[in-house]
Each structure stands twice: as C-alpha cells, then as structure tokens.
Design a protein around this motif. Structure first.
Motif, PDB file in Angstrom:
ATOM      1  N   GLN A 128       0.607  -1.190   0.044  1.00  9.23           N
ATOM      2  CA  GLN A 128      -0.105  -0.012  -0.098  1.00  9.23           C
ATOM      3  C   GLN A 128       0.869   1.231   0.060  1.00  9.23           C
ATOM      4  O   GLN A 128       0.707   2.344  -0.674  1.00  9.23           O
ATOM      5  N   ARG A 129       1.817   1.139   0.847  1.00 10.93           N
ATOM      6  CA  ARG A 129       2.744   2.328   0.854  1.00 10.93           C
ATOM      7  C   ARG A 129       3.389   2.682  -0.371  1.00 10.93           C
ATOM      8  O   ARG A 129       3.637   3.845  -0.803  1.00 10.93           O
ATOM      9  N   VAL A 130       4.095   1.570  -1.067  1.00 12.79           N
ATOM     10  CA  VAL A 130       4.691   1.682  -2.404  1.00 12.79           C
ATOM     11  C   VAL A 130       3.653   2.129  -3.198  1.00 12.79           C
ATOM     12  O   VAL A 130       4.048   3.104  -4.360  1.00 12.79           O
ATOM     13  N   ILE A 131       2.347   1.555  -3.499  1.00 11.47           N
ATOM     14  CA  ILE A 131       1.471   2.240  -4.467  1.00 11.47           C
ATOM     15  C   ILE A 131       1.192   3.762  -4.123  1.00 11.47           C
ATOM     16  O   ILE A 131       0.960   4.512  -5.089  1.00 11.47           O
ATOM     17  N   GLU A 132       0.844   4.114  -2.763  1.00  6.56           N
ATOM     18  CA  GLU A 132       0.613   5.488  -2.530  1.00  6.56           C
ATOM     19  C   GLU A 132       1.959   6.423  -3.048  1.00  6.56           C
ATOM     20  O   GLU A 132       1.575   7.636  -3.466  1.00  6.56           O
ATOM     21  N   LYS A 133       3.155   5.848  -2.754  1.00  4.20           N
ATOM     22  CA  LYS A 133       4.199   6.617  -3.170  1.00  4.20           C
ATOM     23  C   LYS A 133       4.176   6.950  -4.728  1.00  4.20           C
ATOM     24  O   LYS A 133       4.420   8.000  -5.223  1.00  4.20           O
ATOM     25  N   TYR A 134       3.715   5.854  -5.520  1.00  8.93           N
ATOM     26  CA  TYR A 134       3.378   5.772  -6.937  1.00  8.93           C
ATOM     27  C   TYR A 134       2.704   7.216  -7.346  1.00  8.93           C
ATOM     28  O   TYR A 134       2.831   7.895  -8.237  1.00  8.93           O
ATOM     29  N   ILE A 135       1.340   7.022  -6.722  1.00  6.90           N
ATOM     30  CA  ILE A 135       0.358   7.869  -6.908  1.00  6.90           C
ATOM     31  C   ILE A 135       0.569   9.425  -6.442  1.00  6.90           C
ATOM     32  O   ILE A 135       0.260  10.286  -7.152  1.00  6.90           O
ATOM     33  N   GLU A 136       1.416   9.420  -5.379  1.00  5.19           N
ATOM     34  CA  GLU A 136       1.567  10.621  -4.866  1.00  5.19           C
ATOM     35  C   GLU A 136       2.701  11.308  -5.862  1.00  5.19           C
ATOM     36  O   GLU A 136       2.651  12.694  -6.020  1.00  5.19           O
ATOM     37  N   ARG A 137       3.463  10.638  -6.478  1.00  8.38           N
ATOM     38  CA  ARG A 137       4.369  11.511  -7.640  1.00  8.38           C
ATOM     39  C   ARG A 137       3.477  11.721  -8.619  1.00  8.38           C
ATOM     40  O   ARG A 137       3.682  12.776  -9.175  1.00  8.38           O
ATOM     41  N   GLU A 138       2.301  11.039  -9.084  1.00  6.12           N
ATOM     42  CA  GLU A 138       1.684  11.557 -10.269  1.00  6.12           C
ATOM     43  C   GLU A 138       0.964  12.771  -9.765  1.00  6.12           C
ATOM     44  O   GLU A 138       0.782  13.764 -10.523  1.00  6.12           O
ATOM     45  N   ALA A 139       0.215  12.957  -8.648  1.00  8.24           N
ATOM     46  CA  ALA A 139      -0.594  13.975  -8.303  1.00  8.24           C
ATOM     47  C   ALA A 139       0.118  15.093  -7.898  1.00  8.24           C
ATOM     48  O   ALA A 139      -0.008  16.267  -8.081  1.00  8.24           O
ATOM     49  N   MET A 140       1.389  14.974  -7.168  1.00  8.60           N
ATOM     50  CA  MET A 140       2.192  16.376  -6.761  1.00  8.60           C
ATOM     51  C   MET A 140       3.349  16.587  -7.578  1.00  8.60           C
ATOM     52  O   MET A 140       3.707  17.841  -7.695  1.00  8.60           O
ATOM     53  N   LYS A 141       3.655  15.795  -8.479  1.00  7.39           N
ATOM     54  CA  LYS A 141       4.928  16.026  -9.197  1.00  7.39           C
ATOM     55  C   LYS A 141       4.454  16.163 -10.989  1.00  7.39           C
ATOM     56  O   LYS A 141       5.474  16.690 -11.410  1.00  7.39           O
ATOM     57  N   LYS A 142       3.430  15.437 -11.249  1.00 11.31           N
ATOM     58  CA  LYS A 142       3.219  15.332 -12.735  1.00 11.31           C
ATOM     59  C   LYS A 142       2.106  16.154 -13.166  1.00 11.31           C
ATOM     60  O   LYS A 142       1.802  16.689 -14.435  1.00 11.31           O
ATOM     61  N   TRP A 143       0.871  15.958 -12.364  1.00 13.05           N
ATOM     62  CA  TRP A 143      -0.190  16.533 -12.693  1.00 13.05           C
ATOM     63  C   TRP A 143      -0.341  17.925 -12.230  1.00 13.05           C
ATOM     64  O   TRP A 143      -1.055  18.205 -11.307  1.00 13.05           O
ATOM     65  N   LEU A 144       0.335  19.259 -12.877  1.00 17.23           N
ATOM     66  CA  LEU A 144       0.388  20.383 -12.542  1.00 17.23           C
ATOM     67  C   LEU A 144       0.129  21.183 -13.660  1.00 17.23           C
ATOM     68  O   LEU A 144       0.060  20.722 -15.096  1.00 17.23           O
ATOM     69  N   ASP A 145      -0.373  22.406 -13.443  1.00 18.27           N
ATOM     70  CA  ASP A 145      -0.883  23.446 -14.450  1.00 18.27           C
ATOM     71  C   ASP A 145       0.416  24.096 -15.184  1.00 18.27           C
ATOM     72  O   ASP A 145       1.518  24.008 -14.421  1.00 18.27           O
ATOM     73  N   ARG A 146       0.419  25.139 -15.854  1.00 20.17           N
ATOM     74  CA  ARG A 146       1.300  25.729 -16.549  1.00 20.17           C
ATOM     75  C   ARG A 146       2.026  26.721 -15.511  1.00 20.17           C
ATOM     76  O   ARG A 146       3.316  26.939 -15.723  1.00 20.17           O
ATOM     77  N   ASP A 147       1.475  26.884 -14.483  1.00 21.95           N
ATOM     78  CA  ASP A 147       2.394  27.701 -13.540  1.00 21.95           C
ATOM     79  C   ASP A 147       2.895  26.582 -12.468  1.00 21.95           C
ATOM     80  O   ASP A 147       3.528  27.201 -11.476  1.00 21.95           O
ATOM     81  N   GLY A 148       2.754  25.394 -12.414  1.00 22.50           N
ATOM     82  CA  GLY A 148       3.344  24.399 -11.532  1.00 22.50           C
ATOM     83  C   GLY A 148       2.678  24.179 -10.377  1.00 22.50           C
ATOM     84  O   GLY A 148       2.994  23.603  -9.542  1.00 22.50           O
ATOM     85  N   ASN A 149       1.221  24.409 -10.462  1.00 19.66           N
ATOM     86  CA  ASN A 149       0.367  24.225  -9.408  1.00 19.66           C
ATOM     87  C   ASN A 149      -0.182  22.882  -9.494  1.00 19.66           C
ATOM     88  O   ASN A 149      -0.626  22.501 -10.583  1.00 19.66           O
ATOM     89  N   GLN A 150      -0.495  22.310  -8.332  1.00 27.81           N
ATOM     90  CA  GLN A 150      -1.104  20.966  -8.276  1.00 27.81           C
ATOM     91  C   GLN A 150      -2.555  21.063  -8.674  1.00 27.81           C
ATOM     92  O   GLN A 150      -3.180  21.985  -8.357  1.00 27.81           O
ATOM     93  N   ILE A 151      -2.957  20.234 -10.045  1.00 25.79           N
ATOM     94  CA  ILE A 151      -4.406  20.283 -10.099  1.00 25.79           C
ATOM     95  C   ILE A 151      -5.242  19.245  -9.767  1.00 25.79           C
ATOM     96  O   ILE A 151      -6.508  18.928  -9.922  1.00 25.79           O
ATOM     97  N   SER A 152      -4.615  18.320  -8.816  1.00 19.38           N
ATOM     98  CA  SER A 152      -5.339  16.970  -8.475  1.00 19.38           C
ATOM     99  C   SER A 152      -4.847  16.724  -6.983  1.00 19.38           C
ATOM    100  O   SER A 152      -3.683  16.931  -6.681  1.00 19.38           O
ATOM    101  N   THR A 153      -5.843  16.190  -6.131  1.00 18.37           N
ATOM    102  CA  THR A 153      -5.358  15.576  -4.893  1.00 18.37           C
ATOM    103  C   THR A 153      -4.984  13.856  -4.883  1.00 18.37           C
ATOM    104  O   THR A 153      -5.491  13.462  -5.907  1.00 18.37           O
ATOM    105  N   ILE A 154      -4.444  13.494  -3.818  1.00 19.59           N
ATOM    106  CA  ILE A 154      -4.225  11.897  -4.031  1.00 19.59           C
ATOM    107  C   ILE A 154      -5.629  11.220  -3.861  1.00 19.59           C
ATOM    108  O   ILE A 154      -5.870  10.314  -4.406  1.00 19.59           O
TER     109      ILE A 154
END
Length: 290
Positions: A128-154
């Motif tokens: 579970q922790r490994v999966i959550e880290k995977y999703i955390e990377r997607e939500a916090m580091k990759k799914w960003l708007d043009r200004d670098g702001n997060q567009i989604s939560t975990i």
C-alpha cells in the motif's frame, strides 16, 4: 522550446525524447508531435523501447549506484538482500524499476539516512505504501498546471482509479477505451463534488496516467497490484455506505478474485464498522473466490 532546441542543433548531434506509450496514444499528442518532429534540417524516427523486469543483478547494480551517488556508508549488497527479504512475497514489485526506486527512497527517507522500512509492517502495508508513493508522484509532481500548481489531490486519484477498477472488472474484455476512462473519471469526481474545471482537466489527462498500459488502443492497469488494490478500495467505499443492493447489482455476475477479497479484509481492519456482519452479508450476496 523543443523546436528551438532542434534548430540550435543545426543538423548536428542527436536528441532523444522518451515518454510512456500511452502518452503517444493521445490524439492531441500525436498532432503536436508531428509539428514538433518536423525540423528544417535532419530527420527523425520513432522506436518502441521495452523496459525489462529487473532481476537480482540489476537491482544490486542500481542500489550500488544509489549508495555511491548519495555518499552512503552502507554495503549495497546487504541492502539489496535486506530489501529482497522484506519483499520476499512481493518480488513482482521489485522487478518494476519505478516501484524499486520508490522502495529504495523509502528505505533511506529520513535525513540521517537511517534504515526506515518498518519490520512490523505486514505485506499489505508495504505494498500500500509503495502504491501510494507512486500515486503521490503523479498527483504532486506530474499533474500540474502551466504555473506548476497541483491540479489534483491523492484522494482524487484514489476515487477515480477505484471507479475505473470497478468498470474494468465488469468489462467482458477487461479493458476500457479512452472514452470509457473519461466517463469513469467524470462520474467519480462528480460524485465527490469536484469543481467543473478539475473534472475537465482530470478527464483530459486520465488516459496518460502512469498506472495504465495501452493494449490495442485499450487501457488496462500496468500492474495487477493496482487492479486488486483499487477494486478493493472501490468495494470498501460502497461497504462504508452500507449499500449492499448496489454491491449485489455490480458484483454478482462475476467472481471477485481472492486477492481482492484479501485486500478488502485487510482494509476493513482500519475501519470502525461491524466487520463480521459485513463479511457475512458479502458472503451471502457476492461471488467470492476461494
């Protein structure tokens, strides 16, 4: 920016661009790529690159490099053996390069580089922790708007992937189209009262989510652990609402895999619910694998 860089090369040297296969399957990306990949000088070609499963030797080599680069005073062979022992029943996770890198980051996550994998955690907690880290990377580091702001939560990703896992389970082909992914996303986020702008952006990006692989232009989870975990999460959400009629409607036609049921039992332990009554109800209404 890419076109400018290619122009600066002036026909000299090579530029290597890589991304997930699902990224290139997006129609918008295909159109944009054709525009980007038309330099005035030189040519280009596209090739598929398959990352093979990492075995013991590849894992040991990577850990050795990690230890050296970070100037850690640890024996890389011992670390590799320790991690393989901890994940003895989940070796498939260690064969995936990205999962392995997240596990190693977890292993050394505090500032003193003290070993952090808690031996008291059971197999499910570690996965579970490994999966959550995977999703955390997607939500916090990759799914960003043009200004670098997060567009989604975990939680957004959790809800959407749960709905998609349920729809994949119900699908006779065990695959979904890009349109079906989008519909699932809209349903999940509308149910959680998300803003319309977030729903629009999330729906457009879902087909390039890193948890999916593309097979014949259809989408599947890239790892069985994603499928099992998020289907269990979706069933748990329905259980927490005590809506057993919906559960019966959605899950009586097919047998629920035993791996999903095992995940569900584990997840229920953390909930303040009448677990015994719930399990009896599930056994009476659903087809559960042995």
């Amino acid at each position: 920016k890419l076109t400018s860089l290619i122009d600066q090369l002036d026909g000299c040297g090579y530029l290597l661009i890589s991304a997930r296969e699902s990224f290139f399957e997006s129609q918008e990306i295909k159109i944009s790529s054709q525009a980007y990949l038309m330099p005035q000088l030189g040519t280009y070609e596209k090739k598929n690159c398959v990352i093979m499963a990492w075995q013991h030797e590849q894992r040991k080599h990577f850990i050795s490099k990690y230890v050296d680069v970070n100037h850690l005073n640890f024996n890389s062979d011992d670390i590799c053996s320790d991690i393989e022992k901890i994940f003895d029943n989940d070796e498939e996770l260690l064969k995936n390069p990205f999962f392995l890198t997240k596990i190693i980051e977890w292993y050394f996550e505090d500032h003193e580089k003290v070993l952090k994998i808690d031996s008291s955690l059971d197999s499910f907690a570690r996965i579970q922790r490994v999966i959550e880290k995977y999703i955390e990377r997607e939500a916090m580091k990759k799914w960003l708007d043009r200004d670098g702001n997060q567009i989604s939560t975990i939680d957004d990703h959790r809800n959407v992937l749960g709905v998609i896992a349920e729809e994949l389970f119900r699908s006779s082909m065990l695959r979904l189209s890009a349109d079906e992914l989008k519909i699932c996303t809209e349903l999940a986020l509308t149910a959680s009262h998300a803003e319309s702008k977030k729903i629009e952006i999330f729906s457009d990006k879902i087909k390039i989510h890193s948890v999916f692989s593309v097979v014949d232009n259809q989408y599947v989870f890239s790892h069985i652990q994603f499928s099992n975990y998020y289907l269990a999460i979706r069933i748990l959400d329905r259980i927490k609402q005590y809506n057993f009629d919906d559960l019966e409607t959605f899950y009586t036609d097919k047998e629920i895999p035993k791996e999903v049921v095992t995940w569900l039992k584990w997840l229920l332990k953390a909930e303040i619910l009448d677990v015994k009554r719930i399990l009896q109800k599930l056994n009476s209404k659903l087809k559960i694998g042995n």
